[in-house]
Design an enzyme around this catalytic site. Structure first.
Site, PDB file in Angstrom:
ATOM      1  N   LYS A  72       0.871  -1.179   0.000  1.00 30.12           N
ATOM      2  CA  LYS A  72       0.000   0.000   0.000  1.00 30.12           C
ATOM      3  C   LYS A  72       0.904   1.223   0.000  1.00 30.12           C
ATOM      4  O   LYS A  72       2.048   1.149   0.461  1.00 30.12           O
ATOM      5  CB  LYS A  72      -0.877   0.014   1.257  1.00 30.12           C
ATOM      6  N   ASP A 113      -6.776   4.368  -4.834  1.00 29.52           N
ATOM      7  CA  ASP A 113      -7.489   4.256  -3.554  1.00 29.52           C
ATOM      8  C   ASP A 113      -8.086   5.641  -3.326  1.00 29.52           C
ATOM      9  O   ASP A 113      -8.257   6.404  -4.299  1.00 29.52           O
ATOM     10  CB  ASP A 113      -6.525   3.837  -2.427  1.00 29.52           C
TER      11      ASP A 113
HETATM   12  P1  NDP Z   1     -12.831   7.809  -3.283  1.00 26.21           P
HETATM   13  O1  NDP Z   1     -11.766   8.796  -3.049  1.00 26.21           O
HETATM   14  O2  NDP Z   1     -13.333   7.574  -4.652  1.00 26.21           O
HETATM   15  O3  NDP Z   1     -14.106   8.140  -2.361  1.00 26.21           O
HETATM   16  C1  NDP Z   1     -13.980   8.205  -0.977  1.00 26.21           C
HETATM   17  C2  NDP Z   1     -15.303   8.640  -0.390  1.00 26.21           C
HETATM   18  O4  NDP Z   1     -15.233   8.601   1.028  1.00 26.21           O
HETATM   19  C3  NDP Z   1     -15.663  10.068  -0.725  1.00 26.21           C
HETATM   20  O5  NDP Z   1     -17.064  10.179  -0.739  1.00 26.21           O
HETATM   21  C4  NDP Z   1     -15.068  10.848   0.440  1.00 26.21           C
HETATM   22  O6  NDP Z   1     -15.693  12.099   0.668  1.00 26.21           O
HETATM   23  C5  NDP Z   1     -15.334   9.907   1.588  1.00 26.21           C
HETATM   24  N1  NDP Z   1     -14.283  10.066   2.608  1.00 26.21           N
HETATM   25  C6  NDP Z   1     -12.942   9.935   2.455  1.00 26.21           C
HETATM   26  N2  NDP Z   1     -12.301  10.158   3.601  1.00 26.21           N
HETATM   27  C7  NDP Z   1     -13.258  10.451   4.489  1.00 26.21           C
HETATM   28  C8  NDP Z   1     -13.233  10.785   5.859  1.00 26.21           C
HETATM   29  N3  NDP Z   1     -12.082  10.854   6.542  1.00 26.21           N
HETATM   30  N4  NDP Z   1     -14.419  10.988   6.480  1.00 26.21           N
HETATM   31  C9  NDP Z   1     -15.583  10.907   5.792  1.00 26.21           C
HETATM   32  N5  NDP Z   1     -15.666  10.602   4.487  1.00 26.21           N
HETATM   33  C10 NDP Z   1     -14.530  10.379   3.860  1.00 26.21           C
HETATM   34  O7  NDP Z   1     -12.289   6.425  -2.649  1.00 26.21           O
HETATM   35  P2  NDP Z   1     -12.751   4.944  -2.920  1.00 26.21           P
HETATM   36  O8  NDP Z   1     -14.208   4.904  -3.159  1.00 26.21           O
HETATM   37  O9  NDP Z   1     -11.828   4.358  -3.909  1.00 26.21           O
HETATM   38  O10 NDP Z   1     -12.409   4.256  -1.527  1.00 26.21           O
HETATM   39  C11 NDP Z   1     -13.343   4.217  -0.435  1.00 26.21           C
HETATM   40  C12 NDP Z   1     -12.917   3.122   0.542  1.00 26.21           C
HETATM   41  O11 NDP Z   1     -12.894   1.862  -0.139  1.00 26.21           O
HETATM   42  C13 NDP Z   1     -11.537   3.287   1.170  1.00 26.21           C
HETATM   43  O12 NDP Z   1     -11.545   2.728   2.473  1.00 26.21           O
HETATM   44  C14 NDP Z   1     -10.662   2.415   0.271  1.00 26.21           C
HETATM   45  O13 NDP Z   1      -9.496   1.995   0.923  1.00 26.21           O
HETATM   46  C15 NDP Z   1     -11.603   1.265   0.020  1.00 26.21           C
HETATM   47  N6  NDP Z   1     -11.302   0.454  -1.148  1.00 26.21           N
HETATM   48  C16 NDP Z   1     -11.217   0.997  -2.401  1.00 26.21           C
HETATM   49  C17 NDP Z   1     -10.946   0.187  -3.474  1.00 26.21           C
HETATM   50  C18 NDP Z   1     -10.943   0.724  -4.876  1.00 26.21           C
HETATM   51  O14 NDP Z   1     -10.833  -0.101  -5.812  1.00 26.21           O
HETATM   52  N7  NDP Z   1     -11.070   2.009  -5.104  1.00 26.21           N
HETATM   53  C19 NDP Z   1     -10.671  -1.247  -3.320  1.00 26.21           C
HETATM   54  C20 NDP Z   1     -10.881  -1.748  -1.975  1.00 26.21           C
HETATM   55  C21 NDP Z   1     -11.150  -0.908  -0.937  1.00 26.21           C
HETATM   56  P3  NDP Z   1     -15.084  13.453   0.028  1.00 26.21           P
HETATM   57  O15 NDP Z   1     -15.655  13.507  -1.358  1.00 26.21           O
HETATM   58  O16 NDP Z   1     -15.603  14.522   0.924  1.00 26.21           O
HETATM   59  O17 NDP Z   1     -13.613  13.327   0.061  1.00 26.21           O
END
Ligand code: NDP
Length: 451
Positions: A124, A164
């Site tokens: 990571k 991510d």
């Molecule tokens: P994105 O950046 O596309 O979206 C993240 C979302 O979560 C946004 O809506 C963001 O809001 C919100 N967010 C991020 N940080 C916080 C926080 N500290 N508090 C509240 N809301 C928050 O990321 P992903 O969708 O790719 O990833 C989301 C989760 O899924 C993570 O835990 C990631 O590790 C996990 N994941 C992702 C994978 C992938 O293929 N993308 C694979 C496996 C797991 P805002 O718009 O305000 O930033």
């Protein structure tokens, strides 16, 4: 050693890394019976070795912003475990990124990748860079500076990063372009690439789709399905968007989405039109979720106070919950609210979104629970399929990749249940995922000697 001794050992060595310790604690609770049963694993200190990154690279990222001011960020890559394949895991750009956060994610990634059945080790990386409010030019400049250093530590047979939080298709494009320029070679060194330059169909959708396929498998194991189920989803990024899309396709009703400011409750449920609006809002205009409530009638918006003792999103009545935003977004009180609101299934789209106390509430209440390392593994699995296509020089069709994704999610589901049963925890997906993932990596490390 007793369970408490293992934990104490890891605590002493990583005293100021709460997220990493939380992830280790969760895995240890499940795999301790495996260590008890296998004296050879204890003798080889396999658990101790798995909690120590093979390599932790920290580097300076210096770049010029639009005003011509010098900006300095920290970049990292945690190469956690390569026993079963090249390091594989995403890059996160978010101000909350620390070595502790990346070590927890890399540690989880070891077992998740093992569960997919594709040969991938755990890694990571990322940076404390905050993409919010940055111009297109600044994002590109930062990505170029970041890859300027990372390039010397990765290649397509050693370490293959992906996206991510904060790293989507746009960032992967800039990172890939810089790698190609530095190395003068076109290889699959990153996954999540665009279609037409090495990317795989369905990779963008894979984590969210895979999550819902996994939930469907869990429900089917109980003779039920997603049809007609009211679903709470948090987040509005990549994972949340495609989870909502697949819930709709399988006949469920997704009623919420959120970002770091607040959440929307749409009692009527998402439709294709509404989801398209959300995608455009978040992926193109990069706006706030509140706009969704301004645009569609009957939608309620509520701020989320990060310091409050609970998140009101999880207090809504529903059948299923899919946390898809970030770590520790469902605490003990949230879990109690979910149980009170009638939730019968919680499957994690994000990594470690539920605290240990929250998980205990969920399990004690008999709610079906899928840990992220099993239920969100569709993303990395499809990254694995992208790597295979790159090695072979082929592009598979959408149907081929989606079929493989469905098979992989079913395989992970069945593997978790079988391992849980073997170790006396029938139906416990968390125990099953940790045990099956651990056993696969442990056997590979055992075979490869003391290195
Ligand atoms: P994105 O950046 O596309 O979206 C993240 C979302 O979560 C946004 O809506 C963001 O809001 C919100 N967010 C991020 N940080 C916080 C926080 N500290 N508090 C509240 N809301 C928050 O990321 P992903 O969708 O790719 O990833 C989301 C989760 O899924 C993570 O835990 C990631 O590790 C996990 N994941 C992702 C994978 C992938 O293929 N993308 C694979 C496996 C797991 P805002 O718009 O305000 O930033």
């Amino acid at each position: 050693m007793l369970l408490a001794d293992y934990l104490q050992y890891v605590k002493q060595r990583n005293a100021h890394e709460p997220e990493f310790l939380q992830a280790v604690d969760e895995v240890l609770q499940s795999v301790y019976p495996v260590l008890e049963r296998h004296a050879e694993f204890r003798k080889l200190k396999l658990f101790e070795r798995m909690t120590e990154p093979e390599r932790l690279i920290s580097f300076r990222v210096t770049w010029l912003d639009d005003k011509g001011d010098v900006q300095v960020n920290r970049g990292y890559r945690v190469q956690m475990n390569s026993a079963i394949g090249p390091y594989k895991g995403g890059l996160r750009f978010h101000p909350s990124v620390t070595p502790s956060v990346l070590k927890f994610l890399a540690f989880e990634q070891i077992f998740k990748n093992a569960l997919t059945g594709i040969p991938m080790g755990g890694g990571k990386g990322g940076s404390d860079f905050d993409p919010k409010g940055k111009s297109e030019n600044e994002i590109m400049k930062f990505c170029q500076a970041f890859m300027g250093e990372l390039a010397r530590h990765i290649d397509d047979r050693t370490d293959v990063p992906a996206g991510d939080i904060g790293v989507g298709g746009r960032e992967i494009g800039y990172l890939f372009g810089t790698y190609k320029k530095i190395k003068n070679e076109f290889t699959g060194v990153l996954t999540g690439k665009g279609i037409g330059w090495g990317g795989s169909l369905i990779r963008t959708e894979a984590t969210g789709y895979g999550l819902i396929y996994f939930a469907q498998n869990m429900l089917q194991a109980k003779g039920d399905s997603l049809k007609g189920k009211v679903c709470l989803v948090s987040g509005s990024g990549n994972v949340a968007q495609y989870a909502i899309e697949k819930i709709m396709q399988l006949g469920g009703k997704a009623v919420t989405a959120s970002d770091s400011n607040g959440f929307v409750y749409d009692e009527a449920g998402f439709t294709t039109e509404k989801l398209e609006f959300l995608k455009e809002l978040k992926n193109v205009r990069r706006g706030r979720i509140k706009e969704y409530a301004d645009k569609f009638k009957g939608v309620v918006y509520q701020d989320i106070d990060a310091k409050a003792d609970h998140n009101p999103l999880w207090a809504l009545k529903a059948d299923c919950a899919f946390p898809c935003a970030t770590q520790n977004e469902v605490n003990e009180k949230d879990a109690r609210n979910l149980v009170k609101g009638g939730v019968k299934l919680l499957a994690e789209g994000a990594n470690m979104p539920t605290t240990i106390e929250g998980i205990n509430v969920i399990l004690d209440a008999g709610v079906m629970y899928a840990p992220g390392k099993a239920s969100n593994a569709g993303g990395v699995a499809t990254s694995g399929l992208e790597m295979t296509q790159n090695y072979m020089g082929q592009n598979w069709t959408r149907e081929e990749v989606d079929d493989k994704l469905q098979d992989i999610m079913k395989g992970i589901h069945d593997t978790c249940l079988a391992a849980a049963k073997e170790y006396g925890k029938p139906g416990n997906y968390m125990a099953g995922a940790n045990i099956a993932g651990f056993l696969k990596v442990a056997r590979a490390m055992q075979a490869q000697g003391v290195i």
